[in-house]
Write a protein that holds these residues in place. Sequence first.
Motif, PDB file in Angstrom:
ATOM      1  N   GLU A 146       0.762  24.050  15.675  1.00  0.00           N
ATOM      2  CA  GLU A 146       1.129  25.467  15.604  1.00  0.00           C
ATOM      3  C   GLU A 146       1.702  25.960  16.924  1.00  0.00           C
ATOM      4  OE1 GLU A 146       1.019  25.529  12.091  1.00  0.00           O
ATOM      5  OE2 GLU A 146       0.996  27.618  12.744  1.00  0.00           O
ATOM      6  N   LEU A 147       1.178  25.443  18.029  1.00  0.00           N
ATOM      7  CA  LEU A 147       1.704  25.833  19.338  1.00  0.00           C
ATOM      8  C   LEU A 147       3.158  25.386  19.483  1.00  0.00           C
ATOM      9  CD1 LEU A 147      -1.123  25.288  21.973  1.00  0.00           C
ATOM     10  CD2 LEU A 147      -0.027  27.409  21.282  1.00  0.00           C
ATOM     11  N   PHE A 148       3.450  24.159  19.045  1.00  0.00           N
ATOM     12  CA  PHE A 148       4.836  23.687  19.116  1.00  0.00           C
ATOM     13  C   PHE A 148       5.745  24.601  18.303  1.00  0.00           C
ATOM     14  CE2 PHE A 148       2.825  19.305  19.651  1.00  0.00           C
ATOM     15  CZ  PHE A 148       2.948  19.359  21.028  1.00  0.00           C
ATOM     16  N   ARG A 149       5.227  25.025  17.128  1.00  0.00           N
ATOM     17  CA  ARG A 149       6.020  25.902  16.272  1.00  0.00           C
ATOM     18  C   ARG A 149       6.300  27.228  16.978  1.00  0.00           C
ATOM     19  NH1 ARG A 149       5.048  29.644  12.197  1.00  0.00           N
ATOM     20  NH2 ARG A 149       2.819  29.497  12.545  1.00  0.00           N
ATOM     21  N   LEU A 150       5.284  27.757  17.667  1.00  0.00           N
ATOM     22  CA  LEU A 150       5.459  29.032  18.348  1.00  0.00           C
ATOM     23  C   LEU A 150       6.385  28.900  19.553  1.00  0.00           C
ATOM     24  CD1 LEU A 150       1.792  30.366  18.225  1.00  0.00           C
ATOM     25  CD2 LEU A 150       3.749  31.138  16.902  1.00  0.00           C
ATOM     26  N   ILE A 151       6.268  27.776  20.284  1.00  0.00           N
ATOM     27  CA  ILE A 151       7.046  27.621  21.513  1.00  0.00           C
ATOM     28  C   ILE A 151       8.491  27.223  21.207  1.00  0.00           C
ATOM     29  CG2 ILE A 151       7.278  26.331  23.673  1.00  0.00           C
ATOM     30  CD1 ILE A 151       4.215  25.979  23.611  1.00  0.00           C
ATOM     31  N   PHE A 152       8.662  26.198  20.364  1.00  0.00           N
ATOM     32  CA  PHE A 152      10.003  25.641  20.159  1.00  0.00           C
ATOM     33  C   PHE A 152      10.677  26.154  18.887  1.00  0.00           C
ATOM     34  CE2 PHE A 152       7.716  22.411  22.660  1.00  0.00           C
ATOM     35  CZ  PHE A 152       8.565  22.294  23.741  1.00  0.00           C
ATOM     36  N   GLY A 153       9.985  27.001  18.122  1.00  0.00           N
ATOM     37  CA  GLY A 153      10.577  27.515  16.889  1.00  0.00           C
ATOM     38  C   GLY A 153      10.374  26.558  15.734  1.00  0.00           C
ATOM     39  N   PRO A 154      10.401  27.072  14.488  1.00  0.00           N
ATOM     40  CA  PRO A 154      10.060  26.254  13.325  1.00  0.00           C
ATOM     41  C   PRO A 154      11.166  25.300  12.867  1.00  0.00           C
ATOM     42  CG  PRO A 154      10.554  28.480  12.654  1.00  0.00           C
ATOM     43  CD  PRO A 154      10.650  28.459  14.146  1.00  0.00           C
ATOM     44  N   PHE A 155      12.398  25.449  13.370  1.00  0.00           N
ATOM     45  CA  PHE A 155      13.503  24.718  12.749  1.00  0.00           C
ATOM     46  C   PHE A 155      13.804  23.373  13.379  1.00  0.00           C
ATOM     47  CE2 PHE A 155      14.334  29.253  12.027  1.00  0.00           C
ATOM     48  CZ  PHE A 155      14.032  29.248  10.688  1.00  0.00           C
ATOM     49  N   GLY A 156      13.198  23.095  14.515  1.00  0.00           N
ATOM     50  CA  GLY A 156      13.412  21.783  15.105  1.00  0.00           C
ATOM     51  C   GLY A 156      14.570  21.743  16.076  1.00  0.00           C
ATOM     52  N   LEU A 157      14.590  20.690  16.895  1.00  0.00           N
ATOM     53  CA  LEU A 157      15.617  20.499  17.911  1.00  0.00           C
ATOM     54  C   LEU A 157      16.335  19.189  17.648  1.00  0.00           C
ATOM     55  CD1 LEU A 157      13.729  21.273  21.259  1.00  0.00           C
ATOM     56  CD2 LEU A 157      15.293  22.771  20.024  1.00  0.00           C
ATOM     57  N   SER A 158      17.582  19.094  18.131  1.00  0.00           N
ATOM     58  CA  SER A 158      18.319  17.839  18.056  1.00  0.00           C
ATOM     59  C   SER A 158      18.935  17.560  19.413  1.00  0.00           C
ATOM     60  CB  SER A 158      19.423  17.913  17.005  1.00  0.00           C
ATOM     61  OG  SER A 158      18.876  18.088  15.738  1.00  0.00           O
ATOM     62  N   PHE A 159      19.315  16.293  19.635  1.00  0.00           N
ATOM     63  CA  PHE A 159      20.096  15.973  20.829  1.00  0.00           C
ATOM     64  C   PHE A 159      21.463  16.635  20.687  1.00  0.00           C
ATOM     65  CE2 PHE A 159      17.192  12.304  20.744  1.00  0.00           C
ATOM     66  CZ  PHE A 159      16.749  12.332  22.061  1.00  0.00           C
ATOM     67  N   SER A 160      21.982  17.220  21.808  1.00  0.00           N
ATOM     68  CA  SER A 160      23.297  17.860  21.703  1.00  0.00           C
ATOM     69  C   SER A 160      24.366  16.786  21.450  1.00  0.00           C
ATOM     70  CB  SER A 160      23.601  18.684  22.951  1.00  0.00           C
ATOM     71  OG  SER A 160      23.191  18.000  24.106  1.00  0.00           O
TER      72      SER A 160
END
Lengths: 286, 281
Positions: A106-120
């Motif tokens: 849940e902390l990851f969701r709050l910090i980094f947002g629910p949609f996820g990250l990708s390599f640019s």
Amino acid sequence: MLFIELFIQGLIQGSTYAIIAVGLTLIYGLLRVLHVAHAGLFTLAAYLGVTVTNQFGSLSLGIVVATLTSGIVGVVIYRLVYEPILNKPPYVALIASIGLYIAMEELFRLIFGPFGLSFSSAPLQNVVVIFGIHLRACQIITVITNVVLLGILAWIAQKTRVGIGWRATVDDPEMSASFGIDPIRVRYLVFFVGSALAAVAGVLVALLTNLVEPTMGAVPSYKSLAIIVLGGLGNVFGTLIASLALGVIEAFGTIYIGDFLDRDAIAFAFLVVVLMIKPTGLFKSR
Amino acid sequence: MGPYEISLATGVGIYVILAVSLNLITGYCGQISLGHAAFFGIGAYTVALLSKLGWPMYLTLAAGLSSAGIIGVIIGLTSLRVKEDFLAIVTMGVAFLFVGIVRQQEFFGGEMGISGIPSHGMTKFAYLCFVLVFAMLSILFSWYVKKAWIGFAFDAVADDEGTARTLGLDIKSYKLTAFAMGTSMAGLAGGLYAYYTRFIVPETFGFIESITILSMVAVGGIGSTFGVVFATVLLVMMPEVFRFINDYKLLLYGALLFGVMRFKPEGLSGFYTLLTGNKEK
């Protein structure tokens, strides 16, 4: 051809399981704690790896930062969470660990947002053809990393003084303490190494899928628990075999029994069947 | 009471049955289960399917209760073979297997679940009372078990299997009895849930739900009926009363579970002991 390709996909998947599960089984072998929050470090490392790589444009820097940070956080988790409750009944540490994992997710969701990250721009995606099979560079690297890391681990455990002290502590903590091996330092070492391995797996999975989500640790977390039971709790070699076997079984299972059973449930069906026949897992527990 | 309060209270009643039933297995008999929501689901799916075939309510509820109980005994058989950490992982596996199987089957409605479950034919308030009667019965049953001879036998099995076996207790049948009682109650809760929402999806009965039920038991104090009921009411009501928490509901559950185990493994019942100076009987 499909047969070989499925087999290789299974080995790649199994390699990522192996790197996560080996850390888990090392920790279980030493402390008898089922460290569910291990997968939280896997997710943390994936986030750090992607963020640092995107920021500074260097994957190696991302891997180093992710590995060191996760290793240190692993030691901190041991010190603050497990050490005070080691003498309580086993379910106490297990439930605490599940709670910690859910909170981390849940902390990851709050910090980094629910949609996820990708390599640019995702590194190591170039396609290589080996014997007519198309593989991405990162897939090959995953398998090689698995072999190299576990090889180094085996070498440390067998040949170095640190490794001998470590194995002695697993076998008989009191006796090895009386020979001057500090058991607390061994625990720190195991948590650091185990968490660093999970971190490597996290970055590798981020490369393979090019998507880092808050929940990416959940399935590997519960699945790796099944794997270490199958491999005989605390048995590193058994864990490696069980991971690769599960990866392959899943790859075939998705094609042949996917209509009946979810991919993620195959691991547990396999587990329940094996434990009903042989309650100690496939290999001897340490 | 407005419709909102009635619906909330019905939910609390269903969770009380679930938490008390898990407490029978994990608290009284010491067999950890991380897959309790699967039995909740088995009850719910049985009731949903049978009621759509036109079975009357009392029959579907009885069927939900017994189907969960029968499968519970089968899963309980694993507890005869594997212990503690192994058992925790096997029951976790059961949670994933249930969702994994239900999700892939057309017969169970797949991902979409089952909708259009017939109405229970009562007013909302009457149904609330109906659920609360069952919740009350399960609390009373739980108290009765604790005080009865079988409660002492459960205690012995939970404390030290070796000693219990030396004393001549038939450990196997006690473990299976605990699983049968706990899982059939969870099945009943599932049935009540199916009539309450009239729409069920596989995700409702997944691993996180199992952990939610476990957190109610753990926060209340493993083995203490009073503590478990209190914690259940607290945990179900809290996100509703404090709307702003709702977004952080899982974070709260996780942190609570972690915090209670880390600092006070006896749970809320530990405070009771602290206040009165003697253990809850």
